[in-house]
Design a protein around this motif. Structure first.
Motif, PDB file in Angstrom:
ATOM      1  N   ILE A   1      39.843  37.880  30.215  1.00 36.77           N
ATOM      2  CA  ILE A   1      40.989  36.969  30.233  1.00 36.77           C
ATOM      3  C   ILE A   1      42.076  37.484  31.171  1.00 36.77           C
ATOM      4  O   ILE A   1      42.726  36.707  31.877  1.00 36.77           O
ATOM      5  CB  ILE A   1      41.525  36.747  28.810  1.00 36.77           C
ATOM      6  N   SER A   2      42.296  38.806  31.206  1.00 42.20           N
ATOM      7  CA  SER A   2      43.278  39.370  32.119  1.00 42.20           C
ATOM      8  C   SER A   2      42.930  39.033  33.563  1.00 42.20           C
ATOM      9  O   SER A   2      43.810  38.677  34.372  1.00 42.20           O
ATOM     10  CB  SER A   2      43.348  40.890  31.932  1.00 42.20           C
ATOM     11  N   GLN A   3      41.650  39.110  33.911  1.00 41.57           N
ATOM     12  CA  GLN A   3      41.220  38.755  35.266  1.00 41.57           C
ATOM     13  C   GLN A   3      41.321  37.250  35.508  1.00 41.57           C
ATOM     14  O   GLN A   3      41.642  36.805  36.615  1.00 41.57           O
ATOM     15  CB  GLN A   3      39.789  39.223  35.495  1.00 41.57           C
ATOM     16  N   TYR A   4      41.041  36.459  34.484  1.00 42.75           N
ATOM     17  CA  TYR A   4      41.144  34.998  34.599  1.00 42.75           C
ATOM     18  C   TYR A   4      42.568  34.578  34.924  1.00 42.75           C
ATOM     19  O   TYR A   4      42.802  33.738  35.813  1.00 42.75           O
ATOM     20  CB  TYR A   4      40.673  34.374  33.289  1.00 42.75           C
ATOM     21  N   LEU A   5      43.541  35.166  34.234  1.00 44.37           N
ATOM     22  CA  LEU A   5      44.930  34.803  34.470  1.00 44.37           C
ATOM     23  C   LEU A   5      45.360  35.146  35.889  1.00 44.37           C
ATOM     24  O   LEU A   5      46.157  34.432  36.503  1.00 44.37           O
ATOM     25  CB  LEU A   5      45.835  35.505  33.454  1.00 44.37           C
ATOM     26  N   GLN A   6      44.834  36.249  36.427  1.00 45.69           N
ATOM     27  CA  GLN A   6      45.225  36.671  37.768  1.00 45.69           C
ATOM     28  C   GLN A   6      44.381  35.996  38.854  1.00 45.69           C
ATOM     29  O   GLN A   6      44.907  35.425  39.805  1.00 45.69           O
ATOM     30  CB  GLN A   6      45.098  38.187  37.887  1.00 45.69           C
ATOM     31  N   GLY A   7      43.041  36.085  38.708  1.00 50.17           N
ATOM     32  CA  GLY A   7      42.168  35.625  39.771  1.00 50.17           C
ATOM     33  C   GLY A   7      42.005  34.121  39.841  1.00 50.17           C
ATOM     34  O   GLY A   7      41.789  33.556  40.922  1.00 50.17           O
ATOM     35  N   VAL A   8      42.120  33.424  38.699  1.00 56.06           N
ATOM     36  CA  VAL A   8      41.904  31.974  38.667  1.00 56.06           C
ATOM     37  C   VAL A   8      43.230  31.220  38.658  1.00 56.06           C
ATOM     38  O   VAL A   8      43.419  30.261  39.410  1.00 56.06           O
ATOM     39  CB  VAL A   8      41.052  31.574  37.441  1.00 56.06           C
ATOM     40  N   LEU A   9      44.159  31.637  37.802  1.00 56.42           N
ATOM     41  CA  LEU A   9      45.421  30.903  37.659  1.00 56.42           C
ATOM     42  C   LEU A   9      46.530  31.459  38.545  1.00 56.42           C
ATOM     43  O   LEU A   9      47.648  30.937  38.533  1.00 56.42           O
ATOM     44  CB  LEU A   9      45.861  30.912  36.197  1.00 56.42           C
ATOM     45  N   GLY A  10      46.256  32.538  39.294  1.00 50.35           N
ATOM     46  CA  GLY A  10      47.194  33.001  40.308  1.00 50.35           C
ATOM     47  C   GLY A  10      48.354  33.841  39.824  1.00 50.35           C
ATOM     48  O   GLY A  10      49.323  34.042  40.564  1.00 50.35           O
ATOM     49  N   ALA A  11      48.296  34.380  38.615  1.00 57.00           N
ATOM     50  CA  ALA A  11      49.385  35.211  38.115  1.00 57.00           C
ATOM     51  C   ALA A  11      49.308  36.608  38.733  1.00 57.00           C
ATOM     52  O   ALA A  11      48.233  37.106  39.058  1.00 57.00           O
ATOM     53  CB  ALA A  11      49.325  35.313  36.600  1.00 57.00           C
ATOM     54  N   THR A  12      50.464  37.252  38.913  1.00 59.34           N
ATOM     55  CA  THR A  12      50.488  38.661  39.293  1.00 59.34           C
ATOM     56  C   THR A  12      50.102  39.500  38.065  1.00 59.34           C
ATOM     57  O   THR A  12      50.099  38.988  36.934  1.00 59.34           O
ATOM     58  CB  THR A  12      51.884  39.082  39.762  1.00 59.34           C
ATOM     59  N   PRO A  13      49.778  40.791  38.254  1.00 60.61           N
ATOM     60  CA  PRO A  13      49.480  41.615  37.071  1.00 60.61           C
ATOM     61  C   PRO A  13      50.595  41.590  36.029  1.00 60.61           C
ATOM     62  O   PRO A  13      50.328  41.514  34.826  1.00 60.61           O
ATOM     63  CB  PRO A  13      49.300  43.012  37.674  1.00 60.61           C
TER      64      PRO A  13
ATOM     65  N   GLY B   1      30.609  33.935  38.252  1.00 63.77           N
ATOM     66  CA  GLY B   1      30.882  35.054  39.147  1.00 63.77           C
ATOM     67  C   GLY B   1      32.267  34.955  39.733  1.00 63.77           C
ATOM     68  O   GLY B   1      33.109  34.152  39.303  1.00 63.77           O
ATOM     69  N   TYR B   2      32.508  35.776  40.768  1.00 63.98           N
ATOM     70  CA  TYR B   2      33.825  35.869  41.391  1.00 63.98           C
ATOM     71  C   TYR B   2      33.945  35.002  42.646  1.00 63.98           C
ATOM     72  O   TYR B   2      34.931  35.103  43.360  1.00 63.98           O
ATOM     73  CB  TYR B   2      34.134  37.331  41.749  1.00 63.98           C
ATOM     74  N   GLY B   3      32.955  34.165  42.917  1.00 59.97           N
ATOM     75  CA  GLY B   3      32.951  33.408  44.157  1.00 59.97           C
ATOM     76  C   GLY B   3      34.092  32.427  44.280  1.00 59.97           C
ATOM     77  O   GLY B   3      34.641  32.229  45.367  1.00 59.97           O
ATOM     78  N   SER B   4      34.490  31.776  43.187  1.00 61.44           N
ATOM     79  CA  SER B   4      35.572  30.796  43.214  1.00 61.44           C
ATOM     80  C   SER B   4      36.165  30.683  41.823  1.00 61.44           C
ATOM     81  O   SER B   4      35.638  31.237  40.848  1.00 61.44           O
ATOM     82  CB  SER B   4      35.049  29.428  43.663  1.00 61.44           C
ATOM     83  N   ALA B   5      37.276  29.940  41.724  1.00 69.88           N
ATOM     84  CA  ALA B   5      37.908  29.725  40.423  1.00 69.88           C
ATOM     85  C   ALA B   5      36.950  29.015  39.471  1.00 69.88           C
ATOM     86  O   ALA B   5      36.877  29.337  38.278  1.00 69.88           O
ATOM     87  CB  ALA B   5      39.188  28.915  40.594  1.00 69.88           C
ATOM     88  N   ARG B   6      36.190  28.055  39.992  1.00 68.54           N
ATOM     89  CA  ARG B   6      35.275  27.307  39.135  1.00 68.54           C
ATOM     90  C   ARG B   6      34.125  28.192  38.639  1.00 68.54           C
ATOM     91  O   ARG B   6      33.767  28.140  37.458  1.00 68.54           O
ATOM     92  CB  ARG B   6      34.720  26.101  39.896  1.00 68.54           C
ATOM     93  N   THR B   7      33.556  29.002  39.529  1.00 71.69           N
ATOM     94  CA  THR B   7      32.443  29.857  39.088  1.00 71.69           C
ATOM     95  C   THR B   7      32.918  30.942  38.120  1.00 71.69           C
ATOM     96  O   THR B   7      32.179  31.336  37.217  1.00 71.69           O
ATOM     97  CB  THR B   7      31.742  30.507  40.298  1.00 71.69           C
ATOM     98  N   PHE B   8      34.156  31.421  38.299  1.00 76.92           N
ATOM     99  CA  PHE B   8      34.688  32.395  37.338  1.00 76.92           C
ATOM    100  C   PHE B   8      34.796  31.757  35.955  1.00 76.92           C
ATOM    101  O   PHE B   8      34.398  32.356  34.946  1.00 76.92           O
ATOM    102  CB  PHE B   8      36.059  32.910  37.783  1.00 76.92           C
TER     103      PHE B   8
END
Length: 482
Positions: A294-306, A429-436
């Protein structure tokens, strides 16, 4: 200075020694628990600064987890043998020195070694916090004390990525380790002056048993951590898992016959002891793996900073500080089983809710109810668990019971990251927001199901109301210095 003067005894009924012990052990537990995940959000900065490949960076996390897990029970046994306060001070000193070495590291090899030293210090220090607290707090107030201790240490696990992200983003990655140094240097004299010394009634060290269980846990945790990176059918991973399982079976067989076992197998004949440890393992499996993703989802998909990701998770991560002390007081009156079962059920339901709404465009408002339910559930679980562990073993075996329960938590955390990451990579995977998101959703459902299975295990704990004062650990206790 009188003990009653400027004491942290703001909690009625603990007494000056109990209040000081609660403060010292809670802060020490916070530091040891924090370093489980604090480094994860700093890995990109560490790689830019020190170089190295992905597998090298993974060891900055794994070195701590491995040494922490495999030496926990040995740390408890050493405390029983040589004195719990003495070994607590030694573990705290080693942890603090390891933190300073990690902050000063000029290469990845040195950093990994320093992280292993940190883990060794934490493994000695952590299981002794509960036995020291049990000896210092009146029986009628232990539920409250354990609730506060559990809430603080649980908060550390959940906020590790947030604290690591804030320090890395606004200062540098070295500060995730420098943070421990002044705290450790402050705690050392306080612990020396304020903690009472005690020893176990059976101080003999079980060297063969310690060697077997440490090697077995090393193999199992190594296999779990390296499974995703090296492949679950790779020779190192299979060797670690198979050899660890064989050595664990050998440990059980040896302990059944040993005259002075480090972990008496008769403890597991208790339905309560077995059930609470199974629930702890499953809770940490589902929670650790979910927070990691979830921590990675918030940053990598929804664009939040750490930092923003950590702030958004506060309805989950900060809840133990609010709810756990209250739940601890209630558990003193009605018993802990129902509270733990409710907490695990809420945690599982919250993860399932998050999986239902997770999308690459999900708003924070939609996430909020799931985060709040997860936070309340985690707090309700943490509050009475320590009391349940301590109440269902003989007083002289409380140190070993604490070490066993903490080892179960660490193993659950390592297993959770490995299993949920495998589910994630198998579906996305990490390819895109949708695949994550495609990988995240089934992983969270697996995490939810695991935690709900933990609730079933907790339901097997015998239901009984507190029957009066629980005797303090049978040990030779000396008054604190000062």
């Amino acid at each position: 200075m009188q003990d009653t003067e400027k004491s942290p005894n703001s909690t009625p009924g603990l007494g000056p020694t109990g209040a000081w012990t609660l403060v010292i052990t809670s802060v020490a537990g916070f530091m040891a628990s924090l370093d489980n995940l604090v480094v994860t959000t700093a890995l990109p900065s560490i790689r830019r600064n020190l170089g190295g490949g992905l597998s090298d960076l993974e060891w900055t996390v794994s070195a701590y987890t491995l040494t922490f897990a495999v030496l926990l029970m040995f740390g408890a046994a050493l405390g029983d043998r040589f004195g719990r306060r003495r070994l607590f001070l030694g573990g705290l000193a080693v942890f603090t020195a390891g933190s300073a070495a990690a902050a000063l590291a000029s290469g990845l090899g040195f950093l990994i070694a320093a992280r292993a030293v940190q883990g060794a210090g934490a493994a000695v220090m952590m299981p002794l916090t509960l036995t020291l607290l049990t000896a210092a707090v009146p029986a009628a107030k232990r539920g409250l004390a354990f609730g506060i201790w559990s809430g603080v240490t649980g908060l550390a696990v959940a906020t590790g990525p947030l604290i690591g992200g804030v320090l890395t983003q606004h200062l540098s990655w070295q500060w995730i380790f420098w943070l421990n140094v002044p705290v450790g240097l402050l705690l050392l004299p306080l612990a020396f002056l304020r903690l009472a010394e005690s020893r176990g009634t059976n101080p003999r060290l079980d060297i063969p048993g310690t060697a077997l269980v440490s090697t077995a846990l090393f193999g199992i945790v190594f296999g779990l951590i390296r499974g995703n990176a090296d492949g679950w059918t790779s020779t190192p991973v299979l060797t670690g898992l198979v050899a660890g399982g064989v050595l664990l079976a050998a440990f059980v067989r040896y302990e059944l016959r040993a005259a002075h076992p480090m972990l008496p197998m008769r403890l597991f004949r208790s339905r309560a002891f077995s059930a609470v440890n199974a629930a702890s393992l499953l809770m940490f499996l589902g929670m650790f793996g979910s927070i990691f993703l979830i921590s990675q989802y918030l940053q990598g998909v929804l664009g939040a900073t750490p930092t923003e990701a950590g702030v958004r998770m506060l309805p989950w991560t900060a809840m133990p500080l609010i709810v756990a002390p209250i739940a601890g007081i209630v558990s003193d009156r009605i018993g802990g089983r129902g509270i733990v079962v409710t907490g695990l059920a809420m945690q599982g339901a919250g993860l399932a809710m998050f999986a239902l709404i997770a999308h690459h465009t999900t708003s924070y408002t939609a996430q909020l109810p799931a985060l709040v339910i997860c936070g309340i559930g985690m707090a309700l679980y943490f509050a009475p668990t320590a009391s349940l562990v301590m109440a269902n073993v003989a007083p002289h075996e409380q140190g070993i019971a604490s070490g066993a329960n903490n080892a179960m938590r660490e193993l659950g955390g390592a297993l959770g990251v490995a299993v949920l990451s495998t589910v994630f990579s198998s579906n996305g995977g990490y390819g895109s927001a949708r695949t994550f998101t495609d990988g995240l959703v089934p992983a969270l459902y697996v995490g939810a199901a695991t935690v709900l299975l933990g609730a079933v295990c907790a339901f097997l704990i015998p239901s009984r109301r507190p029957a009066g004062p629980v005797p303090a650990p049978a040990a030779k206790v000396l008054e604190p210095v000062g």
